[in-house]
Structure formats: structure tokens, C-alpha cells
Design a protein around this motif. Structure first.
Motif, short mmCIF file in Angstrom:
data_model
loop_
_atom_site.label_atom_id
_atom_site.label_comp_id
_atom_site.label_asym_id
_atom_site.label_seq_id
_atom_site.Cartn_x
_atom_site.Cartn_y
_atom_site.Cartn_z
N ASP A 365 -9.97 -17.08 -0.27
CA ASP A 365 -8.77 -17.93 0.07
C ASP A 365 -9.00 -19.42 -0.97
O ASP A 365 -8.06 -19.67 -1.42
N MET A 366 -10.34 -19.80 -1.19
CA MET A 366 -10.49 -21.06 -1.81
C MET A 366 -10.07 -20.65 -3.22
O MET A 366 -9.59 -21.66 -3.86
N GLN A 367 -10.37 -19.68 -3.79
CA GLN A 367 -10.24 -19.20 -5.11
C GLN A 367 -8.79 -19.18 -5.43
O GLN A 367 -8.14 -19.74 -6.42
N ASP A 368 -8.16 -18.56 -4.32
CA ASP A 368 -6.53 -18.73 -4.39
C ASP A 368 -5.94 -20.04 -4.58
O ASP A 368 -5.05 -20.25 -5.30
N LEU A 369 -6.41 -20.97 -3.60
CA LEU A 369 -5.94 -22.31 -3.68
C LEU A 369 -6.27 -23.07 -4.80
O LEU A 369 -5.54 -23.81 -5.22
N LEU A 370 -7.33 -22.86 -5.49
CA LEU A 370 -7.76 -23.73 -6.66
C LEU A 370 -6.91 -23.19 -7.98
O LEU A 370 -6.69 -24.03 -8.70
#
Length: 457
Positions: A365-370
Motif C-alpha cells: 500500500d505504501m508503494q501505491d501511495l508513493l
């Protein structure tokens, strides 16, 4: 107020979450001559021990009731009785913390009832303090397990009514998991500088500070808060609870303590650290020592030096609730922009973070948000190394576990000194990524052949 957004994925990909038992074991390591006893399968204990050894690079005293398929179905109460009796006879501990796992919780084991039966059947071991804590893996995370041990300790080991004799120089410090052994050493020096006696619970600065102990492996913790100090906490002059997750523990102790209870979310901003120091000054009746004022001045100078490198820098974070509260406030106080933010589970204080939204999720999810909200820095544990490299971010390691760096387990982040060093660390990381401007050359510049001399007119 931050909006809490829950991920709808059916599974976690590259999770940042650590189970409750790991947090309970970590807190148990802060009690003197203690043995954490995991009521679960041998794999539950071995898995946790690997993480702790990788993080602290020290041997970890940890035992298991070794539930097998038969005892899981038919009942594992005898496993607890046998384990307690064996540990008391062979290792002579002062305390044993019995904590449950997802396996024993799913089985429906009543560990408190078994401990009462053990007390009745083995009165010769009455000198060993026993603490029972319910820490299922399928609920909460490391932070919940850590705070559960502190709350159970207050309910089971501290008398409901404090003794009439007061200890007017003692100060209690309830410390969250965000306090490293290095942070605890600094807090102890702050309190002692005012002529006060700190009672730190749990105290990892004496058990997991990376010291070389004499002798062979010890089956019990070496260092930590003594049981006698814990039992006398109700007589102390004052109590500080540092960490949002310890708010309930602070209220429990407040009903059993004659002194005032002061709750602080962390000591990673100038305001909260000033509050801590001013309260010590007030209750001790002494002036602030010169070395503490000098540390504060060093921090202020560091804020000026690092301002140009950190102003407006976006910093992403993936960590437990207490760490998110500390790092978000720290970043915002230095002109940085916190976000995106990922938390492993819904925890206390997340809605009060100075950001627009907090996502309950994992590193995917962090990768998607970044991709939507790029950042320059990422605060997370060692599980985020691959993500940081893939996204081209600089990883600031914080939390548990940190297994790819030496000495990170005792890095100081709290207090004036911790904030000062953290500012320098962040500013140095940003300066390394600074690209200088390419020199500009005029189109009217004259070109000369190699070796030719220019003769002015």
C-alpha cells in the motif's frame, strides 16, 4: 483530524505488522531476572527469538510451553504447569511473564486459572512473581502487546492502595516501545540530574543495551526494573507516561499512585521535551542543570543549520502508532511534510496525527501511495529496505525489527540530544542527494586550439 482508511485487500503483502507476542516479550525483557514464557507451539517461540537476536545481536532468554497437535486439541494446561515448575526449579527467576499466542487463544486456554492452580499446587515457588497477559496474534500488533504487559503489571503487581510512607524523591517513568535502550539512558540522566530517583518500567537500558555480561548465557534477564521497585511505584512522588499507547496504563496507575500522573506522547519535539524538563524542575525544586540547557541550545543551533535542507521535504512513514505520532510531530515541527502514512492496525492516536489520512495497510500500500504522493525520505523498519531502494528513497530506520544495521537498536531519538542527532542525520541524507547546477557557458565564448596562445589586440 486524520481520516483513517482501511485497506480492502484480503491479505497482507510485505507486512509491517509484528504480532502482539513480540511486543509482550519485548516489554518482559525490561523486568529484572525475568523469563518470558510463551504459551504456544515451539515455532512461535523460535520465530520471535530469531527476530530479537537479529535486532539486538544478543542472546535472548525465552521459553515456550511447546504445545503440540495433541495438547492443542485435548488441552495444554499441563504444559503450563510443567513449564512453570521446571523454570522455577532450574533457573530460579524472580519473575515469569506468561503470555498467550493465537494458538492458545483459539484453543480457549485460561492462563490465569492455570496460574492459580499452580500457586495452590506449588506453594514452595510463591517467591516467584507470575504475570499473565493475553496477547493473541490475530488482534493488534507489537504496540498492543507491549502496552498489555504494562497494564497487566500495574493490575497484578502494584497494590491497589499505596502504602502511607511516601518516597518523595522517586519518579515513575512508564516507557512505550518507541523508547530505545539509548533513549532510556538519556531519560535516566535527565531525572537524576534533578536529584530524583527514576523507576523506569520497562527498563531495557540495563537488559538490552548491548553490554558484554560476565559468565555464560543467562536463562533470565540481566538487568531491568526490580520487583520491589514495581511494588512501591504507588508511593512515588510523580509518574510520567511516555507514549500514546500507555494512556490506559497511566490511568490505571493514577488510581494506585499517590502522586500526579503526567502523560506525554513522546519527547521528539521541543515543546514536549520542555514540558518534561519543566515538570522535573517543578517537582524537584532545583534549577535546570547547565548541561541540559546546553543540549537545548545545541538543538536550537541544529534547527537553524538544518532548516534549509529540510524545509518542505515530504517524508513517508510506515510504523506503529506511537512511532508515527513521534515522527509526524517531529517532522512537522521542523518544517517537513509528513505523508503518506501507513499504520499496521488501527491504534490510539492515529486520528490526531497532523496529516490528512492514515492508511491501515502494508508496504505494498505504501508503494501505491508513493506513486501518487512522492516523498524524499521513508521512516520504517528493515522490512522496507527493498521498497526504499525500488522507489529511490532514503530509509530512516525506526521501530522493530532492524536487522541490517549494527547499533540501531540503541540509537537515541528522544530528548534534546536525540532530536539534534536526528536532524543532522536527515539533513546529511538530503545534502547527499543535492545536485549542483551545471556551469553555464556563453555562446559567445571564444574557442582556442589546444596549445595556442591568445594574443590580445
Amino acid at each position: 483530524m486524520a481520516e483513517i482508511i482501511r485497506s480492502k485487500k484480503p491479505l497482507a503483502v510485505s507486512p509491517i505488522k509484528s504480532g502482539q507476542p513480540l511486543g509482550a516479550i519485548l516489554a518482559s525483557m525490561g523486568f529484572e531476572h525475568c523469563i518470558p514464557l510463551v504459551h504456544g507451539a515451539q515455532g512461535c517461540c523460535a520465530f520471535a527469538k530469531v527476530f530479537f537476536i537479529q535486532h539486538f545481536h544478543d542472546p535472548i532468554p525465552l521459553q515456550s510451553t511447546a504445545m503440540d497437535p495433541t495438547s492443542t486439541i485435548m488441552g495444554a494446561d499441563d504444559n503450563i504447569m510443567t513449564a512453570l515448575n521446571t523454570l522455577c526449579q532450574r533457573n530460579n527467576p524472580k519473575a515469569i511473564v506468561l503470555l498467550s499466542t493465537g494458538l492458545s487463544e483459539a484453543q480457549g486456554s485460561d492462563i490465569s486459572r492455570v496460574v492459580r492452580q499452580f500457586r495452590e499446587a506449588s506453594p514452595r515457588h510463591k517467591g516467584v512473581a507470575l504475570l499473565t497477559v493475553n496477547t493473541p496474534d490475530f488482534y493488534g500488533s507489537l504496540e498492543n502487546g507491549f502496552s498489555a504487559v504494562v497494564e497487566s503489571m500495574i493490575e497484578q503487581w502494584i497494590p491497589e492502595t499505596p502504602l502511607p510512607a511516601g518516597r518523595n524523591r522517586r519518579v515513575n517513568l512508564l516507557l512505550s516501545h518507541l523508547i530505545t535502550p539509548g533513549d532510556a539512558e538519556l531519560l535516566r540522566s535527565y531525572v537524576e540530574a534533578f536529584g530524583l530517583q527514576p523507576v523506569m518500567v520497562p527498563d531495557l537500558s540495563l537488559s538490552l543495551d548491548g553490554h558484554l555480561a560476565s559468565g555464560d548465557f543467562s536463562p533470565v534477564t540481566q538487568g531491568g526494573t526490580s520487583l520491589s521497585q514495581i511494588e512501591q511505584m504507588g508511593q512515588s512522588l510523580c509518574t510520567f507516561a511516555i507514549g500514546v499507547s500507555l494512556s490506559h496504563a497511566a490511568s490505571l496507575l493514577g488510581r494506585r499512585c499517590r502522586g500526579e500522573v503526567i502523560a506525554l506522547p513522546h519527547l521528539m519535539t521541543l515543546d514536549f521535551c520542555d514540558q518534561f524538563i519543566n515538570q522535573l524542575k517543578l517537582i524537584s525544586g532545583r534549577n535546570v542543570p547547565g548541561w541540559i540547557e546546553r543540549q537545548r541550545g545545541q538543538l536550537q543551533d541544529a534547527m537553524i543549520d538544518c532548516h534549509m535542507w529540510l524545509q518542505g521535504v515530504p517524508i513517508a512513514m510506515a510504523a506503529e502508532g506511537d512511532l508515527l505520532a513521534a515522527w509526524c510531530d517531529f517532522a512537522a515541527s521542523q518544517g517537513m511534510v509528513p505523508g503518506p502514512i501507513i499504520a499496521p492496525v488501527s491504534q490510539k492516536g492515529l486520528s490526531r496525527l497532523p496529516v490528512e489520512k492514515v492508511v491501515i495497510g502494508d508496504l505494498e500500500d505504501m508503494q501505491d501511495l508513493l506513486r501518487l504522493t512522492p516523498a524524499n525520505l521513508l521512516v520504517a523498519n528493515s522490512h522496507a529496505v527493498d521498497l526504499a531502494q525500488h522507489a529511490g528513497l532514503s530509509l530512516i530506520r525506526a521501530g522493530f525489527p532492524i536487522y541490517d544495521r549494527l547499533g540501531e537498536f540503541r540509537r537515541v531519538r528522544q530528548g534534546y540530544m536525540g532530536m539534534r542527532d536526528s536532524l543532522f542525520e536527515l539533513a546529511n541524507v538530503m545534502s547527499q542527494h543535492h545536485h549542483s547546477l551545471t556551469p553555464w557557458h556563453s555562446l559567445l565564448r571564444q574557442q582556442f586550439a589546444p596549445g595556442a596562445q591568445h594574443v590580445p589586440h
